[in-house]
Design a protein around this motif. Structure first.
Motif, short mmCIF file in Angstrom:
data_model
loop_
_atom_site.label_atom_id
_atom_site.label_comp_id
_atom_site.label_asym_id
_atom_site.label_seq_id
_atom_site.Cartn_x
_atom_site.Cartn_y
_atom_site.Cartn_z
N GLU A 1 -14.81 -9.35 10.22
CA GLU A 1 -15.21 -9.06 11.60
C GLU A 1 -16.67 -8.70 11.76
O GLU A 1 -17.02 -7.59 12.16
N ILE B 1 2.86 -4.45 2.94
CA ILE B 1 1.92 -4.87 3.99
C ILE B 1 1.83 -6.40 4.07
O ILE B 1 1.97 -6.98 5.13
N GLU C 1 -15.02 -4.36 7.00
CA GLU C 1 -15.07 -4.11 8.44
C GLU C 1 -15.64 -2.71 8.68
O GLU C 1 -15.87 -1.96 7.73
N ASN D 1 -4.23 -7.57 15.77
CA ASN D 1 -4.56 -6.31 15.10
C ASN D 1 -3.39 -5.86 14.23
O ASN D 1 -2.24 -5.89 14.66
N GLY D 2 -3.68 -5.50 13.03
CA GLY D 2 -2.63 -5.02 12.14
C GLY D 2 -1.85 -6.14 11.47
O GLY D 2 -0.84 -5.87 10.82
N ALA D 3 -2.30 -7.38 11.62
CA ALA D 3 -1.56 -8.50 11.05
C ALA D 3 -1.65 -8.51 9.52
O ALA D 3 -0.75 -8.97 8.83
N GLY D 4 -2.75 -8.00 9.00
CA GLY D 4 -2.92 -7.99 7.54
C GLY D 4 -4.13 -8.77 7.06
O GLY D 4 -4.24 -9.10 5.89
N LYS D 5 -5.09 -9.00 7.97
CA LYS D 5 -6.26 -9.79 7.58
C LYS D 5 -7.14 -9.02 6.60
O LYS D 5 -7.53 -9.54 5.54
N THR D 6 -7.43 -7.77 6.97
CA THR D 6 -8.27 -6.96 6.09
C THR D 6 -7.60 -6.76 4.74
O THR D 6 -8.24 -6.85 3.68
N THR D 7 -6.29 -6.52 4.77
CA THR D 7 -5.58 -6.32 3.52
C THR D 7 -5.64 -7.56 2.64
O THR D 7 -5.71 -7.47 1.42
N ILE E 1 0.89 -1.16 0.00
CA ILE E 1 0.00 0.00 0.00
C ILE E 1 0.92 1.21 0.00
O ILE E 1 1.66 1.43 0.95
N GLN F 1 -12.12 -11.86 15.25
CA GLN F 1 -11.27 -11.77 16.44
C GLN F 1 -11.88 -12.54 17.60
O GLN F 1 -11.17 -13.00 18.48
N1 LIG Z 1 -3.81 2.74 3.69
C1 LIG Z 1 -2.79 2.25 4.41
N2 LIG Z 1 -1.60 2.88 4.38
C2 LIG Z 1 -0.55 2.40 5.11
N3 LIG Z 1 -0.63 1.32 5.86
C3 LIG Z 1 -1.79 0.65 5.93
C4 LIG Z 1 -2.93 1.09 5.21
N4 LIG Z 1 -3.94 0.24 5.46
C5 LIG Z 1 -3.44 -0.67 6.31
N5 LIG Z 1 -2.15 -0.44 6.61
C6 LIG Z 1 -1.29 -1.22 7.49
O1 LIG Z 1 -1.33 -2.54 7.08
C7 LIG Z 1 -1.25 -3.41 8.18
C8 LIG Z 1 -2.33 -4.44 8.07
O2 LIG Z 1 -3.60 -3.80 8.16
P1 LIG Z 1 -4.95 -4.60 8.16
O3 LIG Z 1 -6.05 -3.62 8.17
O4 LIG Z 1 -4.90 -5.57 7.04
O5 LIG Z 1 -4.88 -5.37 9.54
P2 LIG Z 1 -5.93 -6.33 10.19
O6 LIG Z 1 -5.28 -7.63 10.36
O7 LIG Z 1 -7.21 -6.31 9.44
O8 LIG Z 1 -6.12 -5.64 11.59
P3 LIG Z 1 -7.42 -5.47 12.52
O9 LIG Z 1 -7.58 -6.74 13.24
O10 LIG Z 1 -7.04 -4.36 13.45
O11 LIG Z 1 -8.56 -5.10 11.64
C9 LIG Z 1 -1.36 -2.53 9.41
O12 LIG Z 1 -0.07 -2.45 9.99
C10 LIG Z 1 -1.80 -1.22 8.90
O13 LIG Z 1 -1.22 -0.19 9.65
#
Ligand SMILES: Nc1ncnc2c1ncn2[C@@H]1O[C@H](COP(=O)(O)OP(=O)(O)OP(=O)(O)O)[C@@H](O)[C@H]1O
Ligand SMILES: [Mg+2]
Lengths: 497, 255
Positions: free
Chosen positions: B166, B25, B92, B45-51, B20, B197
């Motif tokens: 989620e 990521i 989410e 949190n922040g592991a990268g699931k949403t991504t 990103i 979660q």
């Molecule tokens: N637009 C963005 N720009 C920069 N970094 C991003 C962006 N979107 C997400 N990230 C980073 O990517 C990493 C993964 O984010 P992601 O949303 O996939 O986490 P997640 O596993 O879904 O977390 P959560 O459980 O909190 O929803 C995080 O460290 C986040 O800070």
């Protein structure tokens, strides 16, 4: 005090002030002056709305502030005026543009096959470039020896000099069909090459299912037929258009301007704006530059002169009608409204503005496109993830915005001098309107436009009456904007971020 | 990695890397989603699931790796094309369209004319509240109601796969129960990739799991094995220690 009662009180206060101001002006100016100024205000308001509606639609969805909107308004006026006064130029250009369009429209048919080609990566990169260059070459060849200026100029000369007699009398004979046909043919080839290039042959990351081609065939086929037709009648058509009933010809001019605006808008969005979405400031500069390009092009074709488009017969007969029925029957140029003499064409512009407003509301609230636009304003990514081609929606919205501007232009053409700078005031006032009404709100655009229109009209009236500088009327709109921005930075109908 | 039946996977995410901006990521994420199952993606949190979900649907296209859906490579294609292959996405944070009414939110999700009419009974059976709120604008709904609408929206067109991010976030316990029932009912007809979660919910729903940590897939397998493996849970899902206790309590009460 809770915010609701506060809002209500402020509302009542403003309404009271407004009523007092209207009553005061009415008492001061007298019925006749008041009514005729009121109608000037509504007319100006309608024109401002026509510009602001497109601006706000485009800004709301795409965050693009289109600084070429005024130029597109002007271009719409020119196209409509040309068709109405002397369509030689339009018919002279039609075979070229239609043939080119037909070529480009082949894209969805050939794309799935081109993508499926197995070619090396090198060739994948080179092929589009080669095709683009060849397309440009074909385009240039199509125009070799074709005196575009003389086509434009004959139209111009005819339009300015001949109020009597046949405006086509001075036309020089055109090229014989036996050689002319090559030109639209080359344009078609050029369009085809663009279709090939933009399909990016062999690039498998693209997705184009091989659906039955029946529907996709319709568009290029229709355009080809039109090309052939317009090639055959490119000389005789002008004459028959001019023999047409003037009101019908005006209605056709409006349709043509709107259609032109739509296609022009779509082409601009796809070719110039789309590559720049990642750099929003560049879009701003690009549209600003585009406005100069359009203006220079118009000056090149029709010289930096001022033209007066004659009003269609329905608004042209000297004399004052006492009722709407009498006006429609006689085609009077003015009408008596409670003692005031109001030009009938103004009523037309007001009606056009209101019709446009209703149309925009209808599209936004009742159609799927409107739903997509409202959803896309908030979250275009989610709209895309639901299977909707947001890019295509952006194109349509931009095209609609430009079509609205062009509609405003042709609507205003019989009322304003037709000249290359005619859109500039409307661009500025349109921007102020959008700021007052709230960025992205079409209801705000309408209310804002009417407020500005009234301010201008009554400002002018008082400036004249009290022998003040007419600049007061112009300044008043900016003052209103400042007041609105200070009290409600998001605009009257804007949503707080 | 662990037991896979080749040919039976509806979705295979194969070593994708996603950027990103200039941020790397996802560094190495692989997920398999067998047809007809619920697979859950776990991670801090922040592991990268949403991504990962966004990479699948095409909103953040991966730069490397492959994503195969229903036997077809989809990485790099445009999001709307991917969605139209039959993938529904529930984002989410209840990203419903606030300016649209409940009805319009659902109508907008149609891919073919009449999709909503065909599915409305099914949807209102799962989420009876939505029927009552039908005409309300989205911004008048409570958080839980928005969450239901977000899920309902993905049910309007015929989808082969649902990506749900989620769904229990911020819901009251009773609503979590309702959401779980809904998802279980859905899984009878649709394959689901779930990010969750809430470990209780995840463990009761899913047959398979994938753990993502710091942009990499670190473990995948069967849910019934994971429940036994307290160390693994502890190591990667540190935050869910409490959840484990709750689990044990539940086991006790069941016995
Ligand atoms: N637009 C963005 N720009 C920069 N970094 C991003 C962006 N979107 C997400 N990230 C980073 O990517 C990493 C993964 O984010 P992601 O949303 O996939 O986490 P997640 O596993 O879904 O977390 P959560 O459980 O909190 O929803 C995080 O460290 C986040 O800070
Ligand atoms: Mg997340």
């Amino acid at each position: 005090m809770n915010p609701k009662t506060k809002k209500l009180l402020i509302g009542i206060l403003i309404a009271g002030l407004l009523v007092a101001a209207v009553a005061g002006v009415y008492a001061y100016a007298g019925q006749r002056a008041f009514i005729s100024t009121l109608f000037s205000g509504l007319t100006l308001g309608s024109l401002f709305f026509m510009v602001a509606a497109g601006l706000t639609l485009i800004f709301g969805l795409m965050d693009v502030l289109n600084f070429a909107h005024g130029s597109m308004f002007m271009l719409g006026a020119y196209i409509g005026w040309q068709f109405y006064t002397n369509p030689t130029f339009i018919f002279g250009m039609a075979p070229f543009l239609l043939a080119f369009g037909a070529g480009v429209m082949v894209t969805p048919i050939i794309k799935p096959y081109l993508i499926a080609l197995n070619i090396s990566e090198k060739l994948q990169k080179a092929l589009p470039k080669i095709a683009y260059v060849l397309a440009l070459a074909a385009l240039v060849f199509a125009f070799v020896g074709f005196d575009i200026l003389s086509v434009a100029n004959t139209a111009m000369v005819a339009a300015t000099t001949t109020t009597v007699g046949n405006p086509l009398a001075e036309l020089s004979a055109q090229e014989p069909l036996s050689t002319f046909w090559l030109r639209p043919f080359l344009m078609f080839v050029s369009g085809l090459l663009i279709a090939v290039a933009s399909s990016r042959p062999g690039d498998k990351t693209q997705f184009a299912p091989r659906e039955p081609i029946g529907k996709k065939l319709l568009m290029p086929a229709a355009l080809l037929v039109l090309t052939a037709l317009s090639t055959l009648v490119r000389e005789s058509a002008s004459e028959s258009v001019l023999l047409m009933n003037g009101n019908l010809r005006f209605a056709l001019s409006i349709l043509l301007s709107v259609a032109f605006g739509f296609v022009f808008g779509a082409v601009i969005e796809i070719t110039l704006i789309r590559p720049l979405y990642v750099r929003p400031t560049f879009i701003l500069l690009m549209t600003l530059g585009l406005s100069y390009v359009i203006r220079e092009l118009v000056q090149y074709l029709w010289d930096p002169l001022t033209y007066q488009m004659s009003r269609p017969p329905l608004f042209a007969q000297p004399g004052k009608a006492s009722s709407i029925a009498e006006w429609l029957q006689k085609g009077s140029s003015t009408i008596d409204i409670y003692g005031a003499t109001v030009p009938t064409y103004r009523l037309f512009i007001i009606a056009l503005g209101i019709a446009m407003f209703i149309l925009v509301i209808f599209v936004m609230t009742k159609t799927r496109l409107g739903m997509i636009i409202r959803a896309g304003v908030q979250d275009p990514q989610m709209v895309e993830a639901m299977g909707i081609n947001v890019k295509a929606v952006f194109t349509v919205v931009f095209a609609m915005g430009v079509a609205l501007a062009a509609l405003g232009g042709i609507g205003a053409a019989p009322f304003l001098p037709v000249q290359p700078l005619m859109g500039d005031t409307y661009q500025t006032q349109g921007l102020i309107t959008v700021v007052i009404g709230g960025m992205g709100s079409y209801i705000g655009a309408f209310v804002g436009a009417m407020i500005l229109g009234m301010a201008r009209a009554f400002g002018d009236y008082f400036a004249l009456k009290l022998s003040l500088s007419p600049a007061i009327a112009e300044a008043s709109t900016v003052i209103i904007m400042v007041i609105v921005l200070l009290t409600r930075p998001q605009g009257l109908f804007g949503k707080k971020e | 990695m662990s037991e896979q039946i080749p040919g039976n996977d509806l979705l295979v995410v194969d070593r994708i890397e996603t950027f990103i901006g200039q941020f790397h990521i996802l560094e190495n994420v692989s997920v398999c989603v067998p047809k007809g199952s619920i697979t859950v993606m776990l991670g801090r949190n922040g592991a990268g699931k949403t991504t990962t979900l966004k990479s699948i649907i095409g909103l953040t296209p991966p730069r490397e790796g492959k994503i195969i859906f229903d036997g077809m490579e989809i990485q790099g294609k445009q999001a709307f094309n991917i969605a139209n292959l039959g993938i529904g996405y529930v984002p989410e944070n209840r990203a419903i369209f606030r300016a649209l009414s409940v009805q319009e939110n659902l109508k907008l999700a149609e891919r073919k004319k009449g999709d909503f009419e065909r599915k409305s009974d099914f949807i209102f059976e799962l989420f009876p509240d939505l029927k009552r709120l039908y005409k309300l604008p989205g911004n008048h709904l409570s958080g839980g109601q928005q969450q239901m609408l977000a899920v309902a929206r993905a049910l309007v067109p015929e989808n082969k796969l649902l990506l749900i991010d989620e769904p229990s976030e911020g819901l009251a316990p009773i609503l979590i129960q309702q959401m779980m029932e809904a998802i279980r009912k859905l899984s009878e007809t649709t394959t689901i990739l779930l990010v969750e979660q809430n470990f209780i919910m995840a463990s009761q729903l899913a047959e398979r799991y994938t753990i993502i940590d710091d942009g990499k897939t670190v473990q995948e397998g069967l849910m019934k094995d994971l429940i036994e493996d307290t160390d693994l849970i502890h190591h990667y899902l540190g935050a869910s220690i409490k959840t484990r206790k709750e689990l044990e309590m539940e086991h006790e009460s069941e016995n």
